[in-house]
Design a protein around this motif. Structure first.
Motif, PDB file in Angstrom:
ATOM      1  N   ALA A  50       0.830  -1.203   0.000  1.00  0.00           N
ATOM      2  CA  ALA A  50       0.000   0.000   0.000  1.00  0.00           C
ATOM      3  C   ALA A  50       0.868   1.258   0.000  1.00  0.00           C
ATOM      4  CB  ALA A  50      -0.929   0.004   1.207  1.00  0.00           C
ATOM      5  N   VAL A  51       1.963   1.237   0.746  1.00  0.00           N
ATOM      6  CA  VAL A  51       2.853   2.398   0.783  1.00  0.00           C
ATOM      7  C   VAL A  51       3.484   2.618  -0.584  1.00  0.00           C
ATOM      8  CG1 VAL A  51       4.986   3.284   1.796  1.00  0.00           C
ATOM      9  CG2 VAL A  51       3.300   2.173   3.242  1.00  0.00           C
ATOM     10  N   ARG A  54       0.916   4.069  -2.988  1.00  0.00           N
ATOM     11  CA  ARG A  54       0.654   5.488  -2.727  1.00  0.00           C
ATOM     12  C   ARG A  54       1.794   6.366  -3.244  1.00  0.00           C
ATOM     13  NH1 ARG A  54      -1.464   3.599   2.400  1.00  0.00           N
ATOM     14  NH2 ARG A  54      -3.718   3.763   2.295  1.00  0.00           N
ATOM     15  N   LEU A  55       3.021   5.929  -3.020  1.00  0.00           N
ATOM     16  CA  LEU A  55       4.164   6.693  -3.526  1.00  0.00           C
ATOM     17  C   LEU A  55       4.184   6.719  -5.046  1.00  0.00           C
ATOM     18  CD1 LEU A  55       6.986   5.623  -1.061  1.00  0.00           C
ATOM     19  CD2 LEU A  55       5.840   7.830  -1.216  1.00  0.00           C
ATOM     20  N   LEU A  56       3.847   5.594  -5.661  1.00  0.00           N
ATOM     21  CA  LEU A  56       3.774   5.535  -7.123  1.00  0.00           C
ATOM     22  C   LEU A  56       2.683   6.459  -7.653  1.00  0.00           C
ATOM     23  CD1 LEU A  56       4.998   4.166  -9.602  1.00  0.00           C
ATOM     24  CD2 LEU A  56       3.293   2.365  -9.344  1.00  0.00           C
ATOM     25  N   ALA A  57       1.557   6.528  -6.960  1.00  0.00           N
ATOM     26  CA  ALA A  57       0.472   7.428  -7.377  1.00  0.00           C
ATOM     27  C   ALA A  57       0.927   8.889  -7.308  1.00  0.00           C
ATOM     28  CB  ALA A  57      -0.758   7.214  -6.500  1.00  0.00           C
ATOM     29  N   MET A 112      -3.953  11.826 -14.380  1.00  0.00           N
ATOM     30  CA  MET A 112      -4.604  11.892 -13.076  1.00  0.00           C
ATOM     31  C   MET A 112      -5.524  10.681 -12.858  1.00  0.00           C
ATOM     32  SD  MET A 112      -3.345  14.220 -11.427  1.00  0.00           S
ATOM     33  CE  MET A 112      -2.072  15.324 -11.896  1.00  0.00           C
ATOM     34  N   MET A 113      -6.101  10.164 -13.937  1.00  0.00           N
ATOM     35  CA  MET A 113      -6.925   8.967 -13.813  1.00  0.00           C
ATOM     36  C   MET A 113      -6.073   7.781 -13.349  1.00  0.00           C
ATOM     37  SD  MET A 113      -9.350   7.158 -16.670  1.00  0.00           S
ATOM     38  CE  MET A 113      -7.986   6.810 -17.750  1.00  0.00           C
ATOM     39  N   GLY A 119      -3.993   5.140  -6.287  1.00  0.00           N
ATOM     40  CA  GLY A 119      -4.365   5.459  -4.907  1.00  0.00           C
ATOM     41  C   GLY A 119      -5.502   4.579  -4.402  1.00  0.00           C
ATOM     42  N   LEU A 120      -6.473   4.297  -5.276  1.00  0.00           N
ATOM     43  CA  LEU A 120      -7.573   3.415  -4.879  1.00  0.00           C
ATOM     44  C   LEU A 120      -7.086   1.986  -4.685  1.00  0.00           C
ATOM     45  CD1 LEU A 120     -10.502   4.711  -7.108  1.00  0.00           C
ATOM     46  CD2 LEU A 120     -10.216   4.970  -4.653  1.00  0.00           C
TER      47      LEU A 120
END
Length: 133
Positions: A50-51, A54-57, A112-113, A119-120
């Protein structure tokens, strides 16, 4: 005698069982996961996956914005070149601007998509108790 028997049975049930905070079914006091709703009732973390997601997003969103700024800068140079050289009367700076802003919009929307999707996915990562890892 009946009152003491009822009180003692109540005291025996209280320390052994507690309600689940998610579905309110009774679970053992030392349970780590609810048997009814399968939710962890101890502190959890999303884990490394998950971390990383999130960083990739965040990185993807930053790169998308940088790509849009670079495209805009390149487009402004093209607009100036079209303005100065006017090779074809059908290609005007307004047409170049229209195409440029359309391309920037597509890059921003798609980027952004992908960023929001990552993130989801990070939120959907399975949660594990903190003592698991």
């Amino acid at each position: 005698m009946l009152a003491t028997a009822a009180r003692s049975s109540k005291e025996l049930l209280a320390p052994r069982e507690r309600p689940c905070p998610y579905c309110c079914s009774l679970i053992p006091q030392d349970a780590k996961k609810c048997h009814a709703c399968a939710e962890w009732v101890v502190g959890t973390s999303g884990g490394i996956a998950a971390v990383v997601l999130r960083l990739l997003a965040l990185a993807w969103a930053g790169l998308t914005v940088l790509a849009a700024v670079g495209l805009w800068t390149l487009g402004q140079g093209i607009v100036r070149w079209v303005w100065m050289h006017a090779v074809d009367p059908a290609i005007t700076p307004q047409l170049v601007n229209l195409l440029l802003y359309g391309a920037i919009g597509v890059v921003l929307l798609k980027g952004m998509m992908v960023s929001v999707s990552l993130g989801l996915l990070a939120r959907l990562a399975p949660r594990r108790p903190r003592w698991w890892t």
